[in-house]
Design a protein around this motif. Sequence first.
Motif, mmCIF file in Angstrom:
data_model
loop_
_atom_site.group_PDB
_atom_site.id
_atom_site.type_symbol
_atom_site.label_atom_id
_atom_site.label_comp_id
_atom_site.label_asym_id
_atom_site.label_seq_id
_atom_site.Cartn_x
_atom_site.Cartn_y
_atom_site.Cartn_z
ATOM 1 N N ARG A 121 9.204 -4.872 -0.196
ATOM 2 C CA ARG A 121 10.602 -5.223 -0.001
ATOM 3 C C ARG A 121 10.927 -6.460 -0.819
ATOM 4 O O ARG A 121 10.041 -7.226 -1.164
ATOM 5 C CB ARG A 121 10.916 -5.446 1.472
ATOM 6 N N GLY A 122 12.189 -6.613 -1.118
ATOM 7 C CA GLY A 122 12.603 -7.741 -1.924
ATOM 8 C C GLY A 122 12.395 -9.051 -1.186
ATOM 9 O O GLY A 122 12.510 -9.106 0.036
ATOM 10 N N ALA A 123 12.060 -10.083 -1.928
ATOM 11 C CA ALA A 123 11.925 -11.389 -1.322
ATOM 12 C C ALA A 123 13.286 -11.828 -0.797
ATOM 13 O O ALA A 123 14.325 -11.359 -1.258
ATOM 14 C CB ALA A 123 11.404 -12.392 -2.343
ATOM 15 N N GLU A 136 4.086 -9.572 1.838
ATOM 16 C CA GLU A 136 4.202 -8.155 2.172
ATOM 17 C C GLU A 136 3.606 -7.307 1.055
ATOM 18 O O GLU A 136 2.865 -6.360 1.304
ATOM 19 C CB GLU A 136 5.682 -7.780 2.346
ATOM 20 N N ALA A 137 3.946 -7.685 -0.177
ATOM 21 C CA ALA A 137 3.467 -6.905 -1.310
ATOM 22 C C ALA A 137 1.941 -6.904 -1.358
ATOM 23 O O ALA A 137 1.318 -5.876 -1.594
ATOM 24 C CB ALA A 137 4.028 -7.468 -2.602
ATOM 25 N N ARG A 138 1.362 -8.067 -1.068
ATOM 26 C CA ARG A 138 -0.100 -8.157 -1.072
ATOM 27 C C ARG A 138 -0.680 -7.197 -0.046
ATOM 28 O O ARG A 138 -1.653 -6.485 -0.307
ATOM 29 C CB ARG A 138 -0.503 -9.604 -0.755
ATOM 30 N N ALA A 139 -0.068 -7.176 1.133
ATOM 31 C CA ALA A 139 -0.578 -6.308 2.206
ATOM 32 C C ALA A 139 -0.458 -4.829 1.828
ATOM 33 O O ALA A 139 -1.367 -4.035 2.073
ATOM 34 C CB ALA A 139 0.171 -6.586 3.499
ATOM 35 N N VAL A 140 0.675 -4.474 1.221
ATOM 36 C CA VAL A 140 0.845 -3.068 0.837
ATOM 37 C C VAL A 140 -0.142 -2.710 -0.279
ATOM 38 O O VAL A 140 -0.721 -1.626 -0.293
ATOM 39 C CB VAL A 140 2.294 -2.784 0.383
ATOM 40 N N GLN A 141 -0.321 -3.667 -1.188
ATOM 41 C CA GLN A 141 -1.283 -3.469 -2.271
ATOM 42 C C GLN A 141 -2.677 -3.160 -1.698
ATOM 43 O O GLN A 141 -3.395 -2.301 -2.173
ATOM 44 C CB GLN A 141 -1.363 -4.765 -3.072
#
Lengths: 517, 430
Positions: B67-69, A475-480
């Motif tokens: 979001r948190g893992a 998810e973080a990669r996608a938001v990045q």
Amino acid sequence: MQQATPRTPLFTEADWDYDKIRRAYDAIENIAFGELGLEIYPNQIEVITAEQMLDAYSSVGMPLMYKHWSFGKHFARDEQLYRKGLRGLAYEIVINSSPCISYIMEENSMTMQTLVIAHAAFGHNHFFKNNNLFQQWTDAKGILDYLEFAKSYIARCEERHGAQNVEIVLDAAHALMNHGVHRYPRKRTLDLREEQRREAERAAYRERIYNDLWRTVPKAAGGGATPQQSGLGERKKLLNLPEENVLYFLEKNAPKLQSWQREILRIVRRISQYFYPQKQTKVMNEGCATFVHYHIMNRLFEQGLLTEGAMLEFLHSHTSVIFQPDFDDPRFSGTNPYALGFAMMEDIKRVCVDPTDEDRAWFPEIAGNGDPFGTLREAWATYRDESFILQFLSPHLMRKMRLFKLRNDASEPYLLVTAIHNERGYRDVRKALARQHDIAYIEPDIQIVDVDLAGDRKLVVQHRITRGVLLDEAEARAVQRHLANLWGYEVRLIEVDAATDAVRKEHPDVGPSVELS
Amino acid sequence: MSGMNIIDRRLNPKGKSLGNRQRFLKRARAQIMRAVRSASGGRSITDVEQGDKISIPSDGLREPVFRGASAGGIRDVVVPGNKEFVEGDRIPRPPSGGGGAGSEGSPDGEGEDDFRFVISRDEFIDLFMEDLELPDLVKKKIKHSESFSTVRAGYSVSGNPSNLNLVRTMRNSLSRRIALRRPKTEDIEALEAELKELEASGKDPARLAELLAELEQHVLRSKRIPYIDPLDVRYNRFDVVPKPVTQAVMFCLMDVSGSMTEHMKDLAKRFFMLLYLFLTRRYRHVDIVFIRHTHVAQEVDEETFFYSTDTGGTVVSTALQEMKRVVTERYPANEWNIYAAQASDGDNTTYDNARAAGLLEQVILPLCQYFAYIEVGGEHKDWTGRETELWRTYKTVAKPGGVLAMRKVRTRSDIFPVFRDLFAPDRSHA
């Protein structure tokens, strides 16, 4: 309490009509104003069909919304669940606006309509009007006009710049929506109508000062005032870093965005800001509405205005709304805000009217003050979920709900019970439950900390880890990626421990996947 | 009265979220296409046509947020319903990583591995047939029988009494009467009344004579100028406009001799259905002719075509001959768009090859818009190496860019790719 005088019921059949609704409304209003002392925005009740309810669902409950595929996706899913009978529709949707709009469905029986009016048109309405978070963050009078403006603005952008290009900006903005709020209000414009006017003014100004000649002026080589030599400190000061309102930062500082793209970011940010109080007051808001409808329905019944059949129908749906399964129940999915809020408010009423010694020790200010509704009105106006729980969750209720605290430490093979509903555990449990409802604690703390203006313009974003939980990587990669699309250059994401500032994880840098145009 | 407004919104336009849905479908297009195709490979076409629940992977439809893992870290959670625990108790971790008691789930409570939703029949077919092109669509002929429609075309002075246009007629009549100053009935009546009165009183004989003359004049005039003149009459005029009917006929030819297994027939059926679905999308009217053959050919109904078995040798030319007969009798080539699909396992009696090739090249292909030859293979039989009799025969006829296209199909999942391949807009390789 006045003595109940037998009167003719407001209605005896399940079918509703406008006359009955109006009569029920008036009866409810008497109780709401006379006994509970509520203060509300004018009400507008709109009757809609199930399909329209689904429509409203899919666009975050707002009657007007710009177009985006994600709303279509939600609609498809909700419709699917509804048609299969897996999910009922809410009986109502209520909008924090003035006049306060409540949608009621045509399928509802007259009992349900009465319940819905008490719940939404009085309970939620009072909360919207009086809670200080709503007063601070939202502009109930302007929201519908603003949404109208947002909708037509984005439609115009789609026409002028292509739906595809608008979609890219909206996708990215939605991904960062949770990080588009000024948590600590500085200078804010509350007046959304003013917002629209200012946008028009900005556009007119830009057009007025536009001079094509400027394009031909050679760019200054190197530039005099580049922050080339300036250190990190100066750079941060220049850009007001660190900044946790990511959308705001991009709107103001992203080098490649055109003005319409900035305006779209602004719109998404405004809407996010508008919903920010709702996210922080789920327990209170639902609790308030449930408490209000419960009191009103009971009073109507006592006054002989509801039949026993209607009362049973009401109790059936009321109990299913406030149902809280135990932690080991297969139906358990976290604490039910309706259940917790309603139980706490009933509990406050009990403390005010009929306190025990324990209550007197824990709540000396309110115990036995004999004014439950005044106390509740005060609480509704002042608190948000976190502080409300921290302030008012009583040992009595903790015992009743049998609340206990579990520690889930990934490095241990078991879960540890760290506190239960006993003398030693009350404060611990209460504090932990309050934190669980603190949005600043639930949502990851993301900040923009640095920009390499002189070099490759890389944007540095930091996640401050609060409880050892890293970000979900995919998810973080996608938001990045979305962030990089807006910023126009690479984005670096670093996760640091909030307590020690030690770097726990560095994500690979991500560059933009599309060129905005 | 309370400060409350109640508004009925039920009649508001529906489908407010239509725009959102279109955007969503467009967004999910690639995934939906994949799902639609795999659906078409695995199931019967009639089901597929109904519009369906489809399940698509949610990549590209994800709405990511920071979001948190779901694993790792230390999480404190307060839950209700303690029954026996006291502080310091250890509970074995539930199997699915922290689920059960400790589960927080994603913030909005939705798992998004696969996204299921329903698309309508039209949406399905649109996606299903997307960017396929019918070869040679130009031949749109007007069919003469029962394809005329009448449209209003102004007024005429002659016509059928049932087409009389009263309004026009009366308007003309009124204007003519005004122009020619035809005395009104009321005027005459007024004059007569005055006359009567004067006669009764016996006074003023000069005025009486004057009135008499005037009345006579009026009566004469109203007789001469008719109330409705044939000149006034107007009729509604209708034009007969030929309605263009684009129509197609689809010939399904199939070898039903013993060597065709159920599996092969099933493959053929799927192909025919796809073709039918495709044609109905392009033409208002599509006829289907089923011709089956062994060593003799006959036109049959659908049921017989697919389900009844027959034995005999295999002579392909008989089917082509039968098709030619049907075309000549019922489907003149200048009025119908003719499509044909032939399914066979590739067997043919050796002496018939030359005849079949000749018939195809000389007679059938010139009639057809498109002739697709599908060679179906057994599920397990490996026939990739050897070319069949019929394949070799037809290959001599096939020309690049010609109307004859040939493909081999072995499994269900081949059907749609082959179909697509045949009708993809660029057919230069055909």
